[in-house]
Design an enzyme around this catalytic site. Structure first.
Site, PDB file in Angstrom:
ATOM      1  N   HIS A 308      45.810 -24.813 -83.910  1.00  0.00           N
ATOM      2  CA  HIS A 308      45.297 -25.908 -84.720  1.00  0.00           C
ATOM      3  C   HIS A 308      45.544 -25.616 -86.182  1.00  0.00           C
ATOM      4  O   HIS A 308      45.465 -24.472 -86.605  1.00  0.00           O
ATOM      5  CB  HIS A 308      43.792 -26.116 -84.473  1.00  0.00           C
ATOM      6  CG  HIS A 308      43.313 -27.452 -84.933  1.00  0.00           C
ATOM      7  ND1 HIS A 308      42.913 -27.686 -86.219  1.00  0.00           N
ATOM      8  CD2 HIS A 308      43.195 -28.626 -84.270  1.00  0.00           C
ATOM      9  CE1 HIS A 308      42.573 -28.959 -86.332  1.00  0.00           C
ATOM     10  NE2 HIS A 308      42.734 -29.550 -85.170  1.00  0.00           N
ATOM     11  N   ASP A 366      42.554 -30.955 -77.140  1.00  0.00           N
ATOM     12  CA  ASP A 366      43.426 -31.628 -76.191  1.00  0.00           C
ATOM     13  C   ASP A 366      43.643 -30.857 -74.903  1.00  0.00           C
ATOM     14  O   ASP A 366      44.158 -31.407 -73.939  1.00  0.00           O
ATOM     15  CB  ASP A 366      44.789 -31.889 -76.846  1.00  0.00           C
ATOM     16  CG  ASP A 366      44.664 -32.887 -77.967  1.00  0.00           C
ATOM     17  OD1 ASP A 366      43.964 -33.884 -77.754  1.00  0.00           O
ATOM     18  OD2 ASP A 366      45.227 -32.653 -79.040  1.00  0.00           O
TER      19      ASP A 366
HETATM   20  N1  CMC Z   1      52.429 -22.252 -78.986  1.00  0.00           N
HETATM   21  C1  CMC Z   1      53.132 -21.187 -79.411  1.00  0.00           C
HETATM   22  N2  CMC Z   1      53.144 -20.748 -80.685  1.00  0.00           N
HETATM   23  C2  CMC Z   1      52.418 -21.438 -81.570  1.00  0.00           C
HETATM   24  C3  CMC Z   1      51.651 -22.561 -81.199  1.00  0.00           C
HETATM   25  C4  CMC Z   1      51.679 -22.958 -79.852  1.00  0.00           C
HETATM   26  N3  CMC Z   1      50.977 -24.031 -79.448  1.00  0.00           N
HETATM   27  N4  CMC Z   1      51.008 -23.051 -82.296  1.00  0.00           N
HETATM   28  C5  CMC Z   1      51.362 -22.252 -83.316  1.00  0.00           C
HETATM   29  N5  CMC Z   1      52.208 -21.277 -82.876  1.00  0.00           N
HETATM   30  C6  CMC Z   1      52.770 -20.186 -83.675  1.00  0.00           C
HETATM   31  C7  CMC Z   1      53.816 -20.692 -84.668  1.00  0.00           C
HETATM   32  O1  CMC Z   1      55.083 -20.706 -84.081  1.00  0.00           O
HETATM   33  C8  CMC Z   1      53.682 -19.690 -85.782  1.00  0.00           C
HETATM   34  O2  CMC Z   1      54.324 -18.515 -85.370  1.00  0.00           O
HETATM   35  P1  CMC Z   1      55.051 -17.562 -86.494  1.00  0.00           P
HETATM   36  O3  CMC Z   1      53.945 -17.106 -87.401  1.00  0.00           O
HETATM   37  O4  CMC Z   1      55.659 -16.461 -85.692  1.00  0.00           O
HETATM   38  O5  CMC Z   1      56.039 -18.430 -87.181  1.00  0.00           O
HETATM   39  C9  CMC Z   1      52.177 -19.393 -85.799  1.00  0.00           C
HETATM   40  O6  CMC Z   1      51.720 -19.656 -84.465  1.00  0.00           O
HETATM   41  C10 CMC Z   1      51.405 -20.214 -86.778  1.00  0.00           C
HETATM   42  O7  CMC Z   1      51.585 -21.567 -86.460  1.00  0.00           O
HETATM   43  P2  CMC Z   1      51.742 -22.714 -87.514  1.00  0.00           P
HETATM   44  O8  CMC Z   1      52.990 -23.462 -87.244  1.00  0.00           O
HETATM   45  O9  CMC Z   1      51.466 -22.243 -88.906  1.00  0.00           O
HETATM   46  O10 CMC Z   1      50.532 -23.617 -87.119  1.00  0.00           O
HETATM   47  P3  CMC Z   1      50.286 -24.993 -87.759  1.00  0.00           P
HETATM   48  O11 CMC Z   1      48.946 -24.904 -88.357  1.00  0.00           O
HETATM   49  O12 CMC Z   1      51.396 -25.446 -88.614  1.00  0.00           O
HETATM   50  O13 CMC Z   1      50.354 -25.954 -86.498  1.00  0.00           O
HETATM   51  C11 CMC Z   1      49.792 -27.165 -84.629  1.00  0.00           C
HETATM   52  C12 CMC Z   1      49.279 -26.390 -85.835  1.00  0.00           C
HETATM   53  C13 CMC Z   1      48.597 -27.872 -83.990  1.00  0.00           C
HETATM   54  C14 CMC Z   1      50.813 -28.272 -85.050  1.00  0.00           C
HETATM   55  C15 CMC Z   1      50.453 -26.177 -83.663  1.00  0.00           C
HETATM   56  O14 CMC Z   1      49.533 -25.183 -83.310  1.00  0.00           O
HETATM   57  C16 CMC Z   1      51.001 -26.853 -82.418  1.00  0.00           C
HETATM   58  O15 CMC Z   1      52.104 -27.382 -82.444  1.00  0.00           O
HETATM   59  N6  CMC Z   1      50.219 -26.853 -81.292  1.00  0.00           N
HETATM   60  C17 CMC Z   1      50.618 -27.504 -80.100  1.00  0.00           C
HETATM   61  C18 CMC Z   1      50.368 -28.984 -80.243  1.00  0.00           C
HETATM   62  C19 CMC Z   1      48.903 -29.327 -80.144  1.00  0.00           C
HETATM   63  O16 CMC Z   1      48.200 -28.872 -79.254  1.00  0.00           O
HETATM   64  N7  CMC Z   1      48.468 -30.217 -81.051  1.00  0.00           N
HETATM   65  C20 CMC Z   1      47.092 -30.715 -81.056  1.00  0.00           C
HETATM   66  C21 CMC Z   1      46.321 -30.336 -82.267  1.00  0.00           C
HETATM   67  S1  CMC Z   1      44.583 -30.637 -82.025  1.00  0.00           S
HETATM   68  C22 CMC Z   1      44.414 -32.320 -81.969  1.00  0.00           C
HETATM   69  C23 CMC Z   1      44.284 -32.953 -83.262  1.00  0.00           C
HETATM   70  O17 CMC Z   1      43.359 -32.587 -84.043  1.00  0.00           O
HETATM   71  O18 CMC Z   1      45.065 -33.875 -83.514  1.00  0.00           O
END
Ligand code: CMC
Length: 431
Positions: A308, A366
């Site tokens: 998240h 989710d």
């Molecule tokens: N699976 C694998 N790796 C992940 C995931 C995941 N679901 N989420 C984050 N990471 C990794 C990411 O690749 C990064 O790795 P590194 O540091 O090696 O580059 C690290 O964790 C930090 O992630 P981030 O990209 O900085 O995280 P973010 O805050 O930009 O993204 C997110 C948050 C929700 C977009 C992402 O976690 C994601 O794509 N999750 C899956 C989709 C999901 O479940 N979305 C629903 C969010 S909750 C509902 C809502 O409030 O709308």
């Protein structure tokens, strides 16, 4: 040097300016940089707003490190356990929980606006039957401004109130009609004898030829889903609603923009993606393979329902829904549901794995909501629509707050990295 300030020095010129630090009631203080450009002739760069508060708000508070979510100060756990969805709507809109008389009046008003203008039902018929229900939602909610143009003056308190009630009252009817249209069943008119949540399920699942019946356990689980998704401070869709509304566009247009932003798999579309992912993984013995893929930076696959932007701890909403999933499946006699087992196993393995632990990736709201909705009988492509139904009150509350604060139009700046100024090239001169 004043205590509650941050001094910034431009090393190029030696100029130093103090900026005020403002404290909220909860959460980290903020540096007020409104005059930053005026002082330094510089913009600040913060793509994705990781360090930027876009507004002041009194509605929702999240402590992502501690896994805390409050609506108007009340913990989400208590609201999910003790309140009804319309009570939460009242709270988000008005700032306080309603007393008995206020609640009765609020529910009566919401109930009296559940019907749609009959002409709107014809509007649905312009869509292909196989349209994604979110595509229909974006269109129909935007089109409401064409049907209810008697209340579009955003500066008129009464108009704002009427539009707010219309959006909150009609969104379940609109969502149910999107579903009914996509499966070729007749539209079901609302039954105002039923509660908000039961009425929604009734419009989704009843058919004219059979009596509608649903276990109260399932109705309550759906009510919890709506409560948990009702608001989440300045997320992508809410920020979209505020920004669209800041141009003084009408609230139906702003809400439609919010639905568009919610649709994506990184936001509201993730609940649909979770079940697609679980269906693809299929069995517990394939979990390690998918965990490996999620960890591989070369592989675009991510564990949907994990991680998240704000929560770096267990999402408190996921904890509540995990319990609700147990209850719903037990009620349906499906305690051994293979998809639920698979989800539990995935969570267990991910929580023991260094990659997820180090990055503080926990299940989000989710992860379990789709399992519950699927057990209730809701198809995957409707999950994000349910999210939109729940979030409508959050969008409306945030939109009202933004208009009433007189914030003016939102206009982010940029760091331009494109071609510098150059002369027009005639066709004959181009390579
Ligand atoms: N699976 C694998 N790796 C992940 C995931 C995941 N679901 N989420 C984050 N990471 C990794 C990411 O690749 C990064 O790795 P590194 O540091 O090696 O580059 C690290 O964790 C930090 O992630 P981030 O990209 O900085 O995280 P973010 O805050 O930009 O993204 C997110 C948050 C929700 C977009 C992402 O976690 C994601 O794509 N999750 C899956 C989709 C999901 O479940 N979305 C629903 C969010 S909750 C509902 C809502 O409030 O709308």
């Amino acid at each position: 040097m004043a205590e509650n300030t941050l001094t910034i020095r431009d090393n190029r010129t030696g100029k130093e300016v103090e900026f005020p630090i403002q404290s909220g009631t909860e959460g980290p203080p903020v540096v007020d940089i409104e005059k930053f450009y005026k002082e330094f002739g510089l913009f600040t760069l913060d793509p994705g707003f990781r360090s930027t508060a876009s507004c002041k708000s009194r509605i929702t508070f999240i402590d992502g490190e501690a896994g805390v979510l409050l609506y108007r100060g009340y913990p989400i756990e208590q609201l999910a356990e003790f309140s009804h969805f319309p009570e939460v709507c009242y709270l988000l809109l008005n700032g306080e929980l309603p007393n008995e008389e206020q609640y009765t009046r609020f529910v009566n008003t919401v109930t009296n606006h559940t019907m749609l203008h009959e002409q709107i039902l014809n509007f649905y018929k312009g869509y292909r039957r196989d349209a994604h229900p979110m595509a229909i939602m974006v269109g129909v909610v935007g089109a409401l401004s064409a049907f209810y143009h008697d209340s579009l003056d955003v500066h008129d308190l009464r108009h704002r109130e009427v539009s707010a009630f219309r959006l909150i009252s009609k969104i379940p009817t609109i969502a149910a009609a999107s579903y009914k249209y996509s499966i070729g069943q007749p539209f079901i008119y609302p039954d105002n004898e039923r509660s908000y949540v039961e009425n929604f399920l009734y419009m989704l699942f009843s058919v004219p030829s059979a009596k509608f019946k649903m276990s109260p356990v399932l109705v309550r689980a759906m009510e919890q889903i709506l409560i948990l998704h009702a608001d989440h401070e300045q997320n992508a869709s809410t920020s979209t609603v505020r920004l669209a509304g800041s141009s003084q566009a009408n609230p139906f247009a702003a809400a439609s923009a919010g639905i568009g932003a919610l649709w994506g798999p990184a936001h509201g579309g993730a609940n649909e993606a979770v079940l697609d992912m679980l269906a693809e993984i299929r069995s517990v013995d394939r979990v390690p393979e998918y965990i490996m893929r999620a960890k591989n930076p070369q592989d675009p696959f991510r564990l949907m329902g994990f991680g998240h932007r704000v929560y770096k701890n267990y999402d408190p909403r996921a904890r509540i829904l995990k319990k609700a999933a147990h209850e719903v499946l037990a009620e349906l006699g499906r305690g051994n549901d293979p998809i639920f087992k698979l989800a539990l196993e995935l969570e267990k393995i991910a929580q023991e794995d260094d990659y997820f632990v180090k990055r503080k990736l926990y299940p989000n709201v989710d992860f379990y909501s789709g399992i519950i909705q699927s057990a209730i009988g809701i198809p995957n492509n409707m999950f994000t629509v349910i999210f939109a139904v729940a979030r409508m009150v959050g969008w409306v509350s945030q939109w009202k707050e933004m208009i009433e604060a007189g914030e003016g139009i939102g206009r982010p700046r940029q760091l331009y990295v494109g071609a510098p100024s150059r002369e027009y090239l005639f066709m004959s001169e181009r390579k």
